[in-house]
Write an enzyme that holds these catalytic residues in place. Structure first.
Site, PDB file in Angstrom:
ATOM      1  CG  ASP A 101      -1.718   1.359   1.128  1.00  0.00           C
ATOM      2  OD1 ASP A 101      -1.686   1.932   0.202  1.00  0.00           O
ATOM      3  OD2 ASP A 101      -2.699   1.334   2.595  1.00  0.00           O
ATOM      4  CG  ASP A 102       3.640   3.937  -3.019  1.00  0.00           C
ATOM      5  OD1 ASP A 102       4.693   4.277  -2.037  1.00  0.00           O
ATOM      6  OD2 ASP A 102       4.335   4.229  -4.048  1.00  0.00           O
ATOM      7  NE  ARG A 135      -4.649   3.396   1.714  1.00  0.00           N
ATOM      8  CZ  ARG A 135      -4.122   3.430   3.100  1.00  0.00           C
ATOM      9  NH1 ARG A 135      -5.761   4.922   3.339  1.00  0.00           N
ATOM     10  NH2 ARG A 135      -4.025   2.864   4.096  1.00  0.00           N
ATOM     11  CE  LYS A 169       6.991   1.597  -0.434  1.00  0.00           C
ATOM     12  NZ  LYS A 169       7.553   2.294  -1.232  1.00  0.00           N
ATOM     13  CD1 TRP A 207      13.110  -0.333  -4.427  1.00  0.00           C
ATOM     14  CD2 TRP A 207      11.410   0.633  -4.920  1.00  0.00           C
ATOM     15  NE1 TRP A 207      12.017  -0.374  -5.272  1.00  0.00           N
ATOM     16  CE2 TRP A 207      11.047   0.112  -5.470  1.00  0.00           C
ATOM     17  CE3 TRP A 207      10.189   2.011  -4.859  1.00  0.00           C
ATOM     18  CZ2 TRP A 207      10.407   0.384  -6.231  1.00  0.00           C
ATOM     19  CZ3 TRP A 207       9.153   1.715  -5.340  1.00  0.00           C
ATOM     20  CH2 TRP A 207       9.295   0.756  -7.002  1.00  0.00           C
ATOM     21  CB  ILE A 208      10.046  -2.535  -0.498  1.00  0.00           C
ATOM     22  CG1 ILE A 208       9.054  -1.177   0.746  1.00  0.00           C
ATOM     23  CG2 ILE A 208       9.765  -3.563  -0.031  1.00  0.00           C
ATOM     24  CD1 ILE A 208       7.659  -1.993   0.729  1.00  0.00           C
ATOM     25  N   PRO A 222      12.071 -10.461  -3.125  1.00  0.00           N
ATOM     26  CG  PRO A 222      10.924 -12.260  -2.028  1.00  0.00           C
ATOM     27  CD  PRO A 222      10.814 -10.674  -1.554  1.00  0.00           C
TER      28      PRO A 222
HETATM   29  P1  G4P Z   1      -0.837   1.309  -4.256  1.00  0.00           P
HETATM   30  O1  G4P Z   1      -2.127   1.871  -4.908  1.00  0.00           O
HETATM   31  O2  G4P Z   1      -1.291  -0.818  -3.857  1.00  0.00           O
HETATM   32  O3  G4P Z   1      -0.344   2.072  -2.834  1.00  0.00           O
HETATM   33  O4  G4P Z   1      -0.008   1.256  -4.916  1.00  0.00           O
HETATM   34  P2  G4P Z   1       0.860   2.307  -6.613  1.00  0.00           P
HETATM   35  O5  G4P Z   1      -0.335   2.269  -7.399  1.00  0.00           O
HETATM   36  O6  G4P Z   1       0.769   4.203  -5.888  1.00  0.00           O
HETATM   37  O7  G4P Z   1       1.778   1.664  -6.703  1.00  0.00           O
HETATM   38  C1  G4P Z   1       1.983   1.272  -8.646  1.00  0.00           C
HETATM   39  C2  G4P Z   1       3.714   0.450  -8.107  1.00  0.00           C
HETATM   40  O8  G4P Z   1       4.320   1.161  -8.036  1.00  0.00           O
HETATM   41  C3  G4P Z   1       2.456  -0.737  -8.100  1.00  0.00           C
HETATM   42  O9  G4P Z   1       3.215  -1.776  -9.211  1.00  0.00           O
HETATM   43  C4  G4P Z   1       3.384  -0.665  -6.544  1.00  0.00           C
HETATM   44  O10 G4P Z   1       3.542  -2.721  -6.589  1.00  0.00           O
HETATM   45  C5  G4P Z   1       4.557  -1.013  -7.285  1.00  0.00           C
HETATM   46  N1  G4P Z   1       5.291   0.218  -6.256  1.00  0.00           N
HETATM   47  C6  G4P Z   1       5.444   0.885  -5.118  1.00  0.00           C
HETATM   48  N2  G4P Z   1       6.161   1.535  -3.880  1.00  0.00           N
HETATM   49  C7  G4P Z   1       7.263   0.250  -4.229  1.00  0.00           C
HETATM   50  C8  G4P Z   1       8.470  -0.423  -3.484  1.00  0.00           C
HETATM   51  O11 G4P Z   1       8.466   0.001  -2.517  1.00  0.00           O
HETATM   52  N3  G4P Z   1       8.360  -1.105  -3.819  1.00  0.00           N
HETATM   53  C9  G4P Z   1       8.465  -2.104  -5.110  1.00  0.00           C
HETATM   54  N4  G4P Z   1       9.163  -3.157  -5.402  1.00  0.00           N
HETATM   55  N5  G4P Z   1       7.091  -1.249  -5.766  1.00  0.00           N
HETATM   56  C10 G4P Z   1       6.653  -0.414  -5.540  1.00  0.00           C
HETATM   57  P3  G4P Z   1       1.683  -1.504 -10.311  1.00  0.00           P
HETATM   58  O12 G4P Z   1       2.481  -0.626 -11.563  1.00  0.00           O
HETATM   59  O13 G4P Z   1       0.743  -2.171  -9.923  1.00  0.00           O
HETATM   60  O14 G4P Z   1       2.976  -3.022 -11.062  1.00  0.00           O
HETATM   61  P4  G4P Z   1       3.459  -4.402 -10.744  1.00  0.00           P
HETATM   62  O15 G4P Z   1       4.528  -3.966  -9.470  1.00  0.00           O
HETATM   63  O16 G4P Z   1       2.762  -4.648  -9.001  1.00  0.00           O
HETATM   64  O17 G4P Z   1       3.061  -5.519 -11.606  1.00  0.00           O
END
Ligand code: G4P
Ligand code: MG
Length: 177
Positions: free
Chosen positions: A97-98, A100, A126, A151-152, A155
């Site tokens: 949950d970044d 959101r 976060k 940043w997380i 694995p």
């Molecule tokens: P949220 O609603 O869940 O808060 O997600 P948000 O739209 O803010 O996040 C956008 C993208 O950024 C998501 O990937 C999320 O997985 C990735 N993300 C955010 N923070 C981190 C982090 O600290 N570490 C990593 N590894 N990823 C992060 P996405 O565009 O949906 O694609 P996918 O990677 O899940 O395929």
């Protein structure tokens, strides 16, 4: 802030703890919806504990070149399967949950199919200012761990998994918030 790395074993334990909290709450989900791609592996681990089927949705907020889209985009959605969610208790799972933004988008889409109850579980929340909100219709929200806004490293993103797992083990444990 330094990135925080989690090993597969850390993540498995976080999901196990989440499953315990979800079961203790009496929520009893009938199906899991995983937000891809980050939510796939946590959802599969959750199935080991909750023993319910997993449906998946693919959503992205970023393009290949890392530019941010104005709103999340469906890469893959549930179509026929979504009808099966109506009247059911659903647990929506994502890894983080970044902002959101993606989470709120998925929740609102799922609510259109009128689940009996919708719960949301994330591995990591976060602690930061959020752009999206968890709508009031959501019955419960669980975060496996509360983390600072760093940043997380997961694995499943590692190209060299042994290096990642070693780094995850050797880093200072992130302080629980
Ligand atoms: P949220 O609603 O869940 O808060 O997600 P948000 O739209 O803010 O996040 C956008 C993208 O950024 C998501 O990937 C999320 O997985 C990735 N993300 C955010 N923070 C981190 C982090 O600290 N570490 C990593 N590894 N990823 C992060 P996405 O565009 O949906 O694609 P996918 O990677 O899940 O395929
Ligand atoms: Mg994601």
């Amino acid at each position: 802030m330094e990135p925080i790395a989690f090993s597969y074993s850390d993540i498995h334990k976080t999901v196990a703890e989440l499953a315990e909290r979800i079961q203790a709450s009496g929520f009893a989900p009938e199906a899991i919806v995983a937000i891809g791609s980050g939510g796939y592996i946590p959802a599969r681990i959750m199935k080991t504990y909750l023993l319910v089927p997993i449906y998946t949705v693919g959503i992205s907020l970023y393009l290949e070149d890392k530019t941010t889209l104005p709103s999340p985009r469906k890469i893959q959605w549930l179509d026929e399967v979504e009808k099966k969610l109506t009247g059911k208790r659903i647990l929506l799972i994502d890894e983080v949950d970044d902002s959101r933004t993606t989470l709120e988008y998925c929740i609102r889409e799922l609510l259109r199919h009128q689940p009996a109850k919708l719960g949301v579980a994330v591995l990591h929340n976060k602690q930061k200012e959020k752009k999206g909100v968890i709508p009031g219709e959501v019955a419960a929200y669980w975060a496996g761990r509360e983390l600072p806004n760093a940043w997380i490293k997961y694995p499943w993103d590692a190209v060299e998994i042994d290096v990642h797992e070693l780094n995850a083990r050797n880093q200072e444990q992130p302080t629980a918030l």
